[in-house]
Design an enzyme around this catalytic site. Sequence first.
Site, mmCIF file in Angstrom:
data_model
loop_
_atom_site.group_PDB
_atom_site.id
_atom_site.type_symbol
_atom_site.label_atom_id
_atom_site.label_comp_id
_atom_site.label_asym_id
_atom_site.label_seq_id
_atom_site.Cartn_x
_atom_site.Cartn_y
_atom_site.Cartn_z
ATOM 1 C CE LYS A 95 58.881 4.100 -0.501
ATOM 2 N NZ LYS A 95 59.165 3.612 -1.871
ATOM 3 N NE ARG B 139 66.656 2.974 3.376
ATOM 4 C CZ ARG B 139 66.003 3.282 2.260
ATOM 5 N NH1 ARG B 139 65.615 2.315 1.457
ATOM 6 N NH2 ARG B 139 65.730 4.534 1.949
ATOM 7 N NE ARG C 93 59.511 8.086 -10.757
ATOM 8 C CZ ARG C 93 60.007 7.594 -9.628
ATOM 9 N NH1 ARG C 93 61.323 7.547 -9.459
ATOM 10 N NH2 ARG C 93 59.213 7.157 -8.681
ATOM 11 N NE ARG D 232 65.751 10.489 -10.340
ATOM 12 C CZ ARG D 232 65.224 10.301 -9.126
ATOM 13 N NH1 ARG D 232 65.112 11.312 -8.290
ATOM 14 N NH2 ARG D 232 64.827 9.104 -8.759
ATOM 15 N NE ARG E 76 65.935 2.817 -7.520
ATOM 16 C CZ ARG E 76 65.181 3.789 -8.059
ATOM 17 N NH1 ARG E 76 65.284 4.078 -9.349
ATOM 18 N NH2 ARG E 76 64.349 4.452 -7.300
#
Length: 220
Positions: free
Chosen positions: A15, A90, A129, A162, A173
């Site tokens: 996104k 959301r 990542r 992270r 998530r």
Amino acid sequence: MAMNIILMGPPGAGKGTQAKKIIQEFAIPHISTGDMFREAIKKGTPLGVLAKSYIDKGDLVPDDVTIGLVKERLSQDDCQKGYLLDGFPRTLKQAEALEGLTKEIGREIALCLNIDVNKEELIRRISGRRVCKNCGAPYHIETAKPKVAGVCDICGGPLYQRADDNVEALETRLTHYEHDTKPLLDFYQKRNLLILLDGEGGSEKLFAEISRLLNEVRDD
């Protein structure tokens, strides 16, 4: 027709990359709830002050305050030709409120774009990542490797993963995303506003499809 767009998709769907391309190509503001809160707080608007009172205590900002801030932001002059909403709505309650307020201010949603990526690919993208601890430059262990392993090409800082970019955190998530998002997809599908996009064919191919859709909206 104004390009009033909602951009949706799971964590790791791309996104952020597509949002940057859209706002550059079509010159519409990118509106995220985080940016919106910061702007309202900086300007000291009544809703900004109210939001700050919750944020400063570590509490979630209630829906009615968030929705009021969205209305305040979408009413501004730079949204006249369109806007890109990212991270809002959301929940179904927020979607229903957004529908009402956009009708009230004459800036109704034209399209809801949902980037679809399978779970295995999301895990591959996110778990790979890496970020520079000094300058924040992004890398990936497969698709965007640094010249020297573990070292930032730009500033020479160390790269790290992270805390929320691991498989366990992603599973959590995604569970929340799927629980909260399915009702939204149904909501926009019933209103013939939902477009499902394949997020696995590469960034350029995806943006070409998004550009085609947005040009159709603009020419309507």
